[in-house]
Design a protein around this motif. Structure first.
Motif, PDB file in Angstrom:
ATOM      1  N   ALA A   9       0.860  -1.192   0.000  1.00  0.00           N
ATOM      2  CA  ALA A   9       0.000   0.000   0.000  1.00  0.00           C
ATOM      3  C   ALA A   9       0.892   1.236   0.000  1.00  0.00           C
ATOM      4  CB  ALA A   9      -0.928  -0.033   1.210  1.00  0.00           C
ATOM      5  N   SER A  10       0.231   2.436   0.022  1.00  0.00           N
ATOM      6  CA  SER A  10       0.992   3.660  -0.266  1.00  0.00           C
ATOM      7  C   SER A  10       1.484   4.437   0.954  1.00  0.00           C
ATOM      8  CB  SER A  10       0.136   4.587  -1.134  1.00  0.00           C
ATOM      9  OG  SER A  10      -1.031   4.948  -0.423  1.00  0.00           O
ATOM     10  N   THR A  11       0.984   4.136   2.160  1.00  0.00           N
ATOM     11  CA  THR A  11       1.435   4.913   3.324  1.00  0.00           C
ATOM     12  C   THR A  11       1.672   3.987   4.522  1.00  0.00           C
ATOM     13  OG1 THR A  11      -0.775   5.249   4.259  1.00  0.00           O
ATOM     14  CG2 THR A  11      -0.052   6.874   2.627  1.00  0.00           C
ATOM     15  N   GLU A  22       0.537   4.397   7.470  1.00  0.00           N
ATOM     16  CA  GLU A  22      -0.735   4.251   8.213  1.00  0.00           C
ATOM     17  C   GLU A  22      -1.569   3.128   7.594  1.00  0.00           C
ATOM     18  OE1 GLU A  22       0.346   7.216   6.901  1.00  0.00           O
ATOM     19  OE2 GLU A  22       1.171   7.936   8.807  1.00  0.00           O
ATOM     20  N   LYS A  23      -1.639   3.116   6.256  1.00  0.00           N
ATOM     21  CA  LYS A  23      -2.419   2.068   5.578  1.00  0.00           C
ATOM     22  C   LYS A  23      -1.795   0.694   5.840  1.00  0.00           C
ATOM     23  CE  LYS A  23      -4.651   4.692   1.899  1.00  0.00           C
ATOM     24  NZ  LYS A  23      -4.958   4.777   0.474  1.00  0.00           N
ATOM     25  N   LEU A  24      -0.453   0.644   5.828  1.00  0.00           N
ATOM     26  CA  LEU A  24       0.214  -0.648   6.049  1.00  0.00           C
ATOM     27  C   LEU A  24      -0.015  -1.149   7.475  1.00  0.00           C
ATOM     28  CD1 LEU A  24       3.445  -0.026   3.992  1.00  0.00           C
ATOM     29  CD2 LEU A  24       1.676  -1.728   3.523  1.00  0.00           C
ATOM     30  N   ASN A  45       5.747  -0.741   1.203  1.00  0.00           N
ATOM     31  CA  ASN A  45       5.229   0.575   0.841  1.00  0.00           C
ATOM     32  C   ASN A  45       5.646   0.837  -0.602  1.00  0.00           C
ATOM     33  OD1 ASN A  45       4.859   3.314   0.330  1.00  0.00           O
ATOM     34  ND2 ASN A  45       5.099   3.837   2.495  1.00  0.00           N
ATOM     35  N   TYR A  46       4.687   0.689  -1.550  1.00  0.00           N
ATOM     36  CA  TYR A  46       5.080   0.792  -2.957  1.00  0.00           C
ATOM     37  C   TYR A  46       5.274   2.229  -3.427  1.00  0.00           C
ATOM     38  CZ  TYR A  46      -0.114   0.329  -3.723  1.00  0.00           C
ATOM     39  OH  TYR A  46      -1.468   0.417  -3.668  1.00  0.00           O
ATOM     40  N   ASN A  47       5.047   3.187  -2.524  1.00  0.00           N
ATOM     41  CA  ASN A  47       5.362   4.581  -2.843  1.00  0.00           C
ATOM     42  C   ASN A  47       6.831   4.879  -2.596  1.00  0.00           C
ATOM     43  OD1 ASN A  47       3.431   6.130  -3.924  1.00  0.00           O
ATOM     44  ND2 ASN A  47       2.664   6.999  -2.016  1.00  0.00           N
ATOM     45  N   GLY A  96      -8.966 -13.134 -15.027  1.00  0.00           N
ATOM     46  CA  GLY A  96      -9.919 -12.047 -14.831  1.00  0.00           C
ATOM     47  C   GLY A  96     -10.887 -12.395 -13.713  1.00  0.00           C
ATOM     48  N   VAL A  97     -11.294 -11.361 -12.957  1.00  0.00           N
ATOM     49  CA  VAL A  97     -12.258 -11.557 -11.868  1.00  0.00           C
ATOM     50  C   VAL A  97     -13.405 -10.584 -12.103  1.00  0.00           C
ATOM     51  CG1 VAL A  97     -12.609 -11.354  -9.378  1.00  0.00           C
ATOM     52  CG2 VAL A  97     -10.409 -12.161 -10.264  1.00  0.00           C
ATOM     53  N   PHE A  98     -14.613 -11.097 -12.293  1.00  0.00           N
ATOM     54  CA  PHE A  98     -15.780 -10.215 -12.490  1.00  0.00           C
ATOM     55  C   PHE A  98     -16.894 -10.783 -11.625  1.00  0.00           C
ATOM     56  CE2 PHE A  98     -18.382  -7.927 -16.071  1.00  0.00           C
ATOM     57  CZ  PHE A  98     -18.993  -7.169 -15.104  1.00  0.00           C
TER      58      PHE A  98
HETATM   59  N1  LIG Z   1     -13.619  -7.307 -10.502  1.00  0.00           N
HETATM   60  C1  LIG Z   1     -14.604  -7.204  -9.659  1.00  0.00           C
HETATM   61  O1  LIG Z   1     -15.532  -7.998  -9.663  1.00  0.00           O
HETATM   62  C2  LIG Z   1     -14.544  -6.066  -8.665  1.00  0.00           C
HETATM   63  C3  LIG Z   1     -15.387  -6.067  -7.530  1.00  0.00           C
HETATM   64  C4  LIG Z   1     -15.237  -5.015  -6.609  1.00  0.00           C
HETATM   65  C5  LIG Z   1     -14.318  -3.993  -6.848  1.00  0.00           C
HETATM   66  N2  LIG Z   1     -13.573  -4.025  -7.973  1.00  0.00           N
HETATM   67  C6  LIG Z   1     -12.577  -2.976  -8.280  1.00  0.00           C
HETATM   68  O2  LIG Z   1     -11.514  -3.079  -7.346  1.00  0.00           O
HETATM   69  C7  LIG Z   1     -10.929  -1.800  -7.179  1.00  0.00           C
HETATM   70  C8  LIG Z   1     -10.822  -1.491  -5.704  1.00  0.00           C
HETATM   71  O3  LIG Z   1     -12.111  -1.355  -5.132  1.00  0.00           O
HETATM   72  P1  LIG Z   1     -12.283  -0.991  -3.574  1.00  0.00           P
HETATM   73  O4  LIG Z   1     -13.739  -0.882  -3.317  1.00  0.00           O
HETATM   74  O5  LIG Z   1     -11.427  -1.864  -2.762  1.00  0.00           O
HETATM   75  O6  LIG Z   1     -11.661   0.500  -3.588  1.00  0.00           O
HETATM   76  P2  LIG Z   1     -10.845   1.240  -2.427  1.00  0.00           P
HETATM   77  O7  LIG Z   1     -11.340   0.827  -1.107  1.00  0.00           O
HETATM   78  O8  LIG Z   1     -10.864   2.667  -2.778  1.00  0.00           O
HETATM   79  O9  LIG Z   1      -9.364   0.664  -2.599  1.00  0.00           O
HETATM   80  C9  LIG Z   1      -8.605   0.928  -3.746  1.00  0.00           C
HETATM   81  C10 LIG Z   1      -7.148   1.049  -3.356  1.00  0.00           C
HETATM   82  O10 LIG Z   1      -6.437   1.333  -4.571  1.00  0.00           O
HETATM   83  C11 LIG Z   1      -5.318   2.152  -4.286  1.00  0.00           C
HETATM   84  N3  LIG Z   1      -5.197   3.206  -5.300  1.00  0.00           N
HETATM   85  C12 LIG Z   1      -4.122   3.387  -6.080  1.00  0.00           C
HETATM   86  N4  LIG Z   1      -4.310   4.432  -6.894  1.00  0.00           N
HETATM   87  C13 LIG Z   1      -5.519   4.934  -6.625  1.00  0.00           C
HETATM   88  C14 LIG Z   1      -6.263   6.050  -7.130  1.00  0.00           C
HETATM   89  N5  LIG Z   1      -5.774   6.804  -8.109  1.00  0.00           N
HETATM   90  N6  LIG Z   1      -7.494   6.294  -6.613  1.00  0.00           N
HETATM   91  C15 LIG Z   1      -7.991   5.512  -5.648  1.00  0.00           C
HETATM   92  N7  LIG Z   1      -7.336   4.441  -5.124  1.00  0.00           N
HETATM   93  C16 LIG Z   1      -6.098   4.164  -5.612  1.00  0.00           C
HETATM   94  C17 LIG Z   1      -5.543   2.754  -2.898  1.00  0.00           C
HETATM   95  O11 LIG Z   1      -4.530   2.228  -2.049  1.00  0.00           O
HETATM   96  P3  LIG Z   1      -3.117   2.933  -1.900  1.00  0.00           P
HETATM   97  O12 LIG Z   1      -3.365   4.378  -1.580  1.00  0.00           O
HETATM   98  O13 LIG Z   1      -2.507   2.182  -0.781  1.00  0.00           O
HETATM   99  O14 LIG Z   1      -2.404   2.752  -3.206  1.00  0.00           O
HETATM  100  C18 LIG Z   1      -6.897   2.203  -2.413  1.00  0.00           C
HETATM  101  O15 LIG Z   1      -6.834   1.780  -1.076  1.00  0.00           O
HETATM  102  C19 LIG Z   1     -11.792  -0.815  -7.967  1.00  0.00           C
HETATM  103  O16 LIG Z   1     -11.176  -0.566  -9.215  1.00  0.00           O
HETATM  104  C20 LIG Z   1     -13.087  -1.559  -8.162  1.00  0.00           C
HETATM  105  O17 LIG Z   1     -13.790  -1.125  -9.316  1.00  0.00           O
HETATM  106  C21 LIG Z   1     -13.659  -5.042  -8.876  1.00  0.00           C
END
Ligand SMILES: NC(=O)c1ccc[n+]([C@@H]2O[C@H](COP(=O)([O-])OP(=O)(O)OC[C@H]3O[C@@H](n4cnc5c(N)ncnc54)[C@H](OP(=O)(O)O)[C@@H]3O)[C@@H](O)[C@H]2O)c1
Length: 503
Positions: free
Chosen positions: A171-173, A175-177, A190-192, A261-263
Motif C-alpha cells: 500500500a501507499s502509506t 498508516e495504511k500498512l 510501501n510501494y510509494n 480475470g475476476v468479475f
Molecule cells: N472485478 C470485480 O468484480 C470487482 C469487484 C469489486 C471492486 N472491484 C474494483 O476493485 C478496485 C478497488 O475497489 P475498492 O472498493 O477496494 O476500492 P478502495 O477501497 O478505494 O481501494 C482501492 C485502493 O487502490 C489504491 N489506489 C491506487 N491508486 C488509486 C487512485 N488513483 N485512486 C484511488 N485508489 C487508488 C488505494 O490504495 P493505496 O493508496 O494504498 O495505493 C486504495 O486503497 C476498484 O477498481 C473496483 O472497481 C472489482
C-alpha cells in the motif's frame, strides 16, 4: 423519503440529497428501508459515466445495503415484512428506501449488525471468488495484495489468512500498512517509497509470490507480474489507479503463469449456486471470527457525496458506509430466525403432488425411509482410495489383507459409506421434494461403529431430526443417517448430516 441523487454525470460534488417520492414495488420487487449502505469504488465510477453500466439520469448510486423489508410486491415468496436483509442492486442504495428484486435478498447472518452486513457481500464476495474460485489459493502459498488497505484488499488479506496462506500487503502509506498488519498481513511493502520488485525478491527468497491480487492496475502491474513465481496466478480485479495496464505476452510464457480475470457481478449472475456456496462458507468464517469488515468511517445520507470523494482521494481504508438512522440502530444485530414449528406446516406429501421443502417439517422425529442396498465391492473401494489418496493396504491390497487383516480381508473406508449420504438422500427424496438445489455441507456427531468388509452391502436408514427455515426459500435439513450392514445388528455408522435445500 430522502435520496442522494446524481442529476448530471460528474464528480461527487455534483450529487444532491433531496426529497423524492417513496418507491412502490412492482411484482417480484421488495422495498427495503436502508439502515446502512456499503460504499464501493464502482459507485464513484458510475456517477462519472465511467463504469460498465450507465443508469438513466437522474438516479441514486449505491449497490449494496442492509436494512428492513417494509413493502412487498405481488408474487414475492419467502420474504417477510420486518425481516432484516442484505440486498444488492446495480444502483439506488444511497436512499432511505430502496427497491430491490425479491430474489436478490440474503437474510442477515445472526450476530451481524446492519453496518457489517452492508459492507460484506461485494468486497468479500469478490475476494473470496478471486482467491478461492479463480486462483485456488492453497495453505502455505504466498499471496501479494496490491492496494491492500482498500475495501477488496483488506478482505483479500483476511480471506487468504483464513485459507492458511502467507500474505504480503502492499500500500501507499505507513498508516495504511499498519491497518493491513492489524488485519493479518505477514509482510508489508510501501510501494510509494520502496522498490516493489526488490522487496518481493527479499521477502520470497527470490521465488516470487504464487498469487497476486491486483485491484489497482497502473504502474504496479508490470513490476508485480515480473516478480511472480513459476506457475503463478495473477488476478486482475480492478483499476483503482485509473489506468488499464498492458503486459508483453512473453512474460506469462516465461513464468508459466496465468492471468485471471475476476468479475464478481457476472459470476453471481451466471453461477448463482457457486455464489451461495461461497456465501455459506464465508458466513461460517464470520461466525469463527476469521472475517470481519474493517469499517473506517460512517457518513449520514446527507453527507454521502463526501464518502465518494474520500474514496477517490485515496483517504479511506477498509470499508466506509452511508447510514440512515442513529448509531445504535445501524449497529443493531439481527435476531436469529425462529425455527419453524412442525405443526404450522400445512400440505403434506401425496402421490401426485411433490412436497415443498417446508412440508418436510411433518417428518421431524420420523423416518424418511431406507435406501436400497449398496455393495461396497473392491472396485468401488479402489476408486475411493484413488480419489482420496488413502491407499492403505487394509483397503486395497487383497492378498496381504487376506493374510494379515484381523477382518480376514480388505475393509471399506469408513468415509466411503459416509459419502453415500447424498446418493441415498436423492433416492429417498428425489422427485418427491421440489428443490432447485441442495447442498450437503456438514456432519455432526458422527460415530463409526463397525468396519464394513469389502463385498458387504450397506443401506442408509434416514430420520429427520430438524428442519429450520433459514428464510428466502432456504431450509436447513438435519438428518440422522444409520448405515446398516446386511446380516448384522451393529450398524457401520450413525451420523448427523446437515443439508441446505433451496426452493
Ligand atoms: N472485478 C470485480 O468484480 C470487482 C469487484 C469489486 C471492486 N472491484 C474494483 O476493485 C478496485 C478497488 O475497489 P475498492 O472498493 O477496494 O476500492 P478502495 O477501497 O478505494 O481501494 C482501492 C485502493 O487502490 C489504491 N489506489 C491506487 N491508486 C488509486 C487512485 N488513483 N485512486 C484511488 N485508489 C487508488 C488505494 O490504495 P493505496 O493508496 O494504498 O495505493 C486504495 O486503497 C476498484 O477498481 C473496483 O472497481 C472489482
Amino acid at each position: 423519503m430522502k435520496a442522494l441523487i446524481c442529476k448530471t454525470l460528474g464528480l461527487p460534488d455534483a450529487l444532491v440529497c433531496e426529497e423524492v417520492p417513496d418507491p412502490q414495488p412492482a411484482p417480484g420487487q421488495v422495498v427495503v428501508e436502508m439502515k446502512a449502505a456499503g460504499v464501493n469504488f464502482p459507485d464513484a465510477l458510475v456517477i462519472q459515466g465511467k463504469y460498465q453500466f450507465k443508469p438513466p439520469l437522474p438516479f441514486s448510486p449505491g449497490s449494496e445495503l442492509a436494512g428492513v423489508v417494509v413493502a412487498l410486491g405481488e408474487g414475492v415468496k419467502g420474504v417477510k415484512l420486518g425481516q432484516s436483509v442484505i440486498a444488492s442492486c446495480q444502483y439506488g442504495a444511497f436512499a432511505e428506501k430502496v427497491i430491490v428484486d425479491g430474489r436478490q435478498l440474503i437474510p442477515m447472518p445472526p450476530g451481524s449488525g446492519f453496518d457489517i452486513a452492508a459492507s460484506f457481500t461485494l468486497a468479500y464476495g469478490t475476494s473470496y471468488h478471486a482467491l478461492k474460485g479463480r486462483a485456488g489459493l492453497k495453505a502455505g502459498e504466498t499471496l501479494l495484495v496490491l492496494g491492500a488497505a482498500g475495501g477488496v484488499g483488506l478482505a483479500a488479506i483476511q480471506i487468504a489468512k483464513a485459507l492458511g496462506a502467507r500474505v504480503i500487503a502492499a500500500a501507499s502509506t505507513p498508516e495504511k500498512l499498519a491497518i493491513c498488519k492489524d488485519n493479518g498481513a505477514d509482510e508489508l511493502i510501501n510501494y510509494n517509497s520502496e522498490d516493489l520488485r526488490e522487496r518481493l525478491k527479499e521477502l520470497t527468497g527470490g521465488k516470487g509470490p504464487d498469487v497476486i491480487y491486483d485491484p489497482v492496475g497502473g504502474q504496479y502491474a508490470e513490476p508485480a507480474f515480473r516478480s511472480i513465481a513459476w506457475g503463478g496466478r495473477y488476478l486482475v480485479v480492478g483499476f483503482a489507479n485509473g489506468e488499464i495496464p498492458a503486459l508483453p505476452f512473453n512474460l506469462p510464457l516465461l513464468k508459466g503463469a496465468s492471468i485471471m480475470g475476476v468479475f464478481w457481478g457476472e459470476f453471481v449472475k451466471r453461477q448463482l449456486p457457486d455464489f451461495i456456496k461461497d456465501l455459506t462458507e464465508m458466513f461460517g468464517l464470520i461466525g469463527q471470527g476469521k472475517l470481519r469488515p474493517h469499517i473506517s468511517a460512517r457518513y449520514p445520507l446527507a453527507q454521502g457525496a463526501q464518502a465518494l470523494q474520500d474514496l477517490l482521494e485515496r483517504k479511506v481504508t477498509g470499508k466506509v458506509i452511508i447510514t440512515n438512522g442513529d448509531a445504535a440502530e445501524v449497529a443493531a444485530v439481527a435476531p436469529a430466525p425462529a425455527p419453524r414449528p412442525a405443526a404450522a406446516v400445512p400440505a403434506g406429501p401425496s402421490a401426485d403432488k411433490p412436497m415443498k421443502p417446508g412440508d418436510l417439517a411433518q417428518l421431524v422425529g420420523k423416518e424418511i425411509g431406507v435406501s436400497s442396498w449398496i455393495t461396497l465391492d473392491q472396485a468401488r473401494v479402489n476408486e475411493f482410495a484413488r480419489c482420496t489418496q488413502d491407499e492403505q493396504w487394509i483397503h486395497v491390497d487383497v492378498e496381504r489383507a487376506a493374510r494379515e487383516s484381523p477382518f480376514g480381508g480388505t475393509i471399506a473406508h469408513a468415509f466411503l459409506s459416509l459419502s453415500m449420504i447424498p446418493a441415498t438422500m436423492y433416492e429417498l427424496l428425489g422427485g418427491k421434494v421440489e428443490v432447485q438445489a441442495s447442498l450437503n455441507y456438514g456432519l455432526d456427531k458422527t460415530r463409526f461403529m463397525s468396519p464394513v468388509k469389502v463385498g458387504q452391502r450397506v443401506r442408509n436408514r434416514v430420520n429427520v431430526l430438524a428442519l429450520e427455515d433459514r428464510g428466502m426459500g432456504r431450509w436447513l435439513l438435519t438428518t440422522e443417517n444409520t448405515f446398516e450392514i446386511e446380516g448384522q445388528d451393529k450398524p457401520a455408522i450413525v451420523a448427523t448430516n446437515l443439508g441446505m435445500l433451496i426452493e
